[in-house]
Design a protein around this motif. Structure first.
Motif, PDB file in Angstrom:
ATOM      1  N   LEU A 270      73.133  61.338 -21.767  1.00 33.92           N
ATOM      2  CA  LEU A 270      72.083  62.262 -22.224  1.00 33.92           C
ATOM      3  C   LEU A 270      72.399  62.984 -23.504  1.00 33.92           C
ATOM      4  O   LEU A 270      71.726  63.303 -24.179  1.00 33.92           O
ATOM      5  CB  LEU A 270      71.848  63.381 -21.004  1.00 33.92           C
ATOM      6  CG  LEU A 270      71.258  64.772 -21.263  1.00 33.92           C
ATOM      7  CD1 LEU A 270      69.875  64.226 -21.650  1.00 33.92           C
ATOM      8  CD2 LEU A 270      71.410  65.894 -20.263  1.00 33.92           C
ATOM      9  N   ALA A 271      73.903  63.462 -23.627  1.00 33.03           N
ATOM     10  CA  ALA A 271      74.433  64.072 -24.825  1.00 33.03           C
ATOM     11  C   ALA A 271      74.108  62.885 -26.127  1.00 33.03           C
ATOM     12  O   ALA A 271      73.651  63.568 -27.035  1.00 33.03           O
ATOM     13  CB  ALA A 271      75.843  64.280 -24.640  1.00 33.03           C
ATOM     14  N   VAL A 272      74.480  61.700 -25.780  1.00 30.38           N
ATOM     15  CA  VAL A 272      74.171  60.889 -26.940  1.00 30.38           C
ATOM     16  C   VAL A 272      72.775  60.818 -27.226  1.00 30.38           C
ATOM     17  O   VAL A 272      72.398  60.777 -28.584  1.00 30.38           O
ATOM     18  CB  VAL A 272      74.826  59.742 -26.480  1.00 30.38           C
ATOM     19  CG1 VAL A 272      74.578  58.384 -27.653  1.00 30.38           C
ATOM     20  CG2 VAL A 272      76.390  59.530 -26.350  1.00 30.38           C
ATOM     21  N   ALA A 273      71.907  60.573 -26.228  1.00 25.33           N
ATOM     22  CA  ALA A 273      70.670  60.485 -26.699  1.00 25.33           C
ATOM     23  C   ALA A 273      69.936  61.767 -27.403  1.00 25.33           C
ATOM     24  O   ALA A 273      69.251  61.661 -28.224  1.00 25.33           O
ATOM     25  CB  ALA A 273      69.785  60.295 -25.387  1.00 25.33           C
ATOM     26  N   THR A 274      70.422  62.923 -26.911  1.00 19.31           N
ATOM     27  CA  THR A 274      69.780  64.128 -27.709  1.00 19.31           C
ATOM     28  C   THR A 274      70.374  64.216 -28.940  1.00 19.31           C
ATOM     29  O   THR A 274      69.704  64.644 -29.887  1.00 19.31           O
ATOM     30  CB  THR A 274      70.611  65.372 -26.610  1.00 19.31           C
ATOM     31  OG1 THR A 274      70.233  65.318 -25.402  1.00 19.31           O
ATOM     32  CG2 THR A 274      70.060  66.665 -27.291  1.00 19.31           C
ATOM     33  N   GLY A 275      71.445  63.824 -29.115  1.00 17.39           N
ATOM     34  CA  GLY A 275      72.127  63.848 -30.651  1.00 17.39           C
ATOM     35  C   GLY A 275      71.489  63.013 -31.522  1.00 17.39           C
ATOM     36  O   GLY A 275      70.921  63.126 -32.640  1.00 17.39           O
ATOM     37  N   VAL A 276      70.813  61.678 -30.866  1.00 16.88           N
ATOM     38  CA  VAL A 276      70.182  60.600 -31.889  1.00 16.88           C
ATOM     39  C   VAL A 276      68.890  61.388 -32.068  1.00 16.88           C
ATOM     40  O   VAL A 276      68.516  61.319 -33.123  1.00 16.88           O
ATOM     41  CB  VAL A 276      69.919  59.250 -30.890  1.00 16.88           C
ATOM     42  CG1 VAL A 276      68.701  58.417 -31.554  1.00 16.88           C
ATOM     43  CG2 VAL A 276      71.346  58.554 -30.773  1.00 16.88           C
ATOM     44  N   MET A 277      68.247  61.883 -31.006  1.00 17.79           N
ATOM     45  CA  MET A 277      66.834  62.734 -31.341  1.00 17.79           C
ATOM     46  C   MET A 277      66.925  63.917 -32.110  1.00 17.79           C
ATOM     47  O   MET A 277      66.025  64.095 -33.305  1.00 17.79           O
ATOM     48  CB  MET A 277      66.181  63.158 -29.904  1.00 17.79           C
ATOM     49  CG  MET A 277      65.973  61.794 -29.063  1.00 17.79           C
ATOM     50  SD  MET A 277      64.773  61.104 -29.712  1.00 17.79           S
ATOM     51  CE  MET A 277      63.375  62.082 -30.302  1.00 17.79           C
ATOM     52  N   LEU A 278      67.874  64.682 -32.134  1.00 13.96           N
ATOM     53  CA  LEU A 278      68.308  65.773 -33.006  1.00 13.96           C
ATOM     54  C   LEU A 278      68.432  65.510 -34.398  1.00 13.96           C
ATOM     55  O   LEU A 278      67.599  66.044 -35.541  1.00 13.96           O
ATOM     56  CB  LEU A 278      69.358  66.510 -32.603  1.00 13.96           C
ATOM     57  CG  LEU A 278      69.086  67.542 -31.396  1.00 13.96           C
ATOM     58  CD1 LEU A 278      70.297  68.130 -31.136  1.00 13.96           C
ATOM     59  CD2 LEU A 278      68.026  68.680 -31.652  1.00 13.96           C
TER      60      LEU A 278
END
Length: 289
Positions: A270-278
């Motif tokens: 989740l944290a990695v995916a959120t970073g990618v999106m941000l």
């Protein structure tokens, strides 16, 4: 925590650590002040007191620079005389907080670590009401629905800070952002990034009138994640680690995208995916630098 009553006979939930503007030396592991601070490892005690723990001189310094309400600072006797530590202690004392000069054993007991940080702070919790969140052009907010892992939550707060996001909205039953694990993972960004707590229905009602574009990731989405960059006010909506977004929040998103998987893994942390999106949401600004 002792059972005390105020002048009106109500239970006074202030802990023994509430003694502003004082300096104490403590070496005993059974000291009542130490016991109360240790209790902040428990969610119930944090809720009762409105306090939480943060470890490390950098984190304490970040809080002081942001004007965050610091209730108590503890430092190891071995750091006595170190300029940065003494400056932080003096600032806390000047603002009416308690300064505790303690043994390394006491710090280890409080932080539950064999090799504790030499400086620990006790802070007051601070949340922003959802009604005060008014996204503007170029603003990015992150909304997390029922995130369960405090490490993920703390990492997302840190990442939000790194891209200049305006804050993080916690939707539904999320883990405690003021737990020791979450605070550690923020690396001090907790003091820079406003946090909001709200229920799902309240968030959905707010979203309809906020003027912000809701962007969410979803396994059934067909749009590519690289298509979301924009200067429009945006709320990135991310779901629970196991189930992802609920149907209600997924349907509320004006844009639903998918991050492709080229290997054998079927999902990202989740944290990695959120970073990618941000960072993808910031691509317009990044490209113009």
């Amino acid at each position: 925590m002792s059972d005390r009553r105020d002048a009106h006979g109500r239970d006074d939930r202030r802990p023994a650590i509430a003694a502003p503007g004082s300096v104490k030396q403590i070496t005993s592991l059974t000291n009542p002040i130490v016991k109360d601070i240790r209790g902040l490892a428990l969610k119930k005690h944090r809720e009762e007191t409105g306090l939480f723990l943060g470890e490390g001189l950098k984190l304490v310094t970040d809080a002081l620079e942001e004007g965050w309400p610091v209730h108590t600072i503890l430092f190891a006797a071995a750091t006595r005389g170190q300029e940065a530590v003494m400056r932080a202690a003096a600032t806390v004392h000047a603002r009416g907080g308690m300064v505790l000069d303690v043994s390394e054993q006491v710090l280890g007991k409080i932080t539950r670590r064999d090799n504790p940080q030499m400086v620990v702070g006790v802070f007051r919790q601070k949340l922003t009401p959802l009604a005060e969140v008014r996204p503007r052009e170029g603003d990015i907010w992150v909304a997390l629905e029922q995130v369960r892992d405090p490490g993920n939550l703390g990492t997302i707060v840190r990442t939000a800070d790194s891209v200049g996001a305006k804050g993080v909205i916690l939707v539904g039953e999320t883990c405690d952002p003021f737990s020791m694990e979450a605070v550690r993972a923020t690396m001090g960004s907790l003091f820079h990034v406003p946090l909001v707590r709200t229920g799902r229905d309240a968030f959905l009602a707010w979203a309809k009138t906020s003027g912000a574009r809701l962007v969410g990731t979803h396994l059934k989405a067909t749009a590519d994640y690289r298509s979301v960059a924009s200067t429009a006010p945006t709320v990135l909506v991310m779901g629970n680690e196991q189930q992802g977004l609920s149907d209600a929040l997924a349907e509320a998103c004006a844009v639903r995208v998918k991050i492709p998987m080229w290997g054998k893994a079927d999902s990202l942390n989740l944290a990695v995916a959120t970073g990618v999106m941000l960072y993808e949401l910031r691509r317009v600004e990044i490209g113009s630098v």
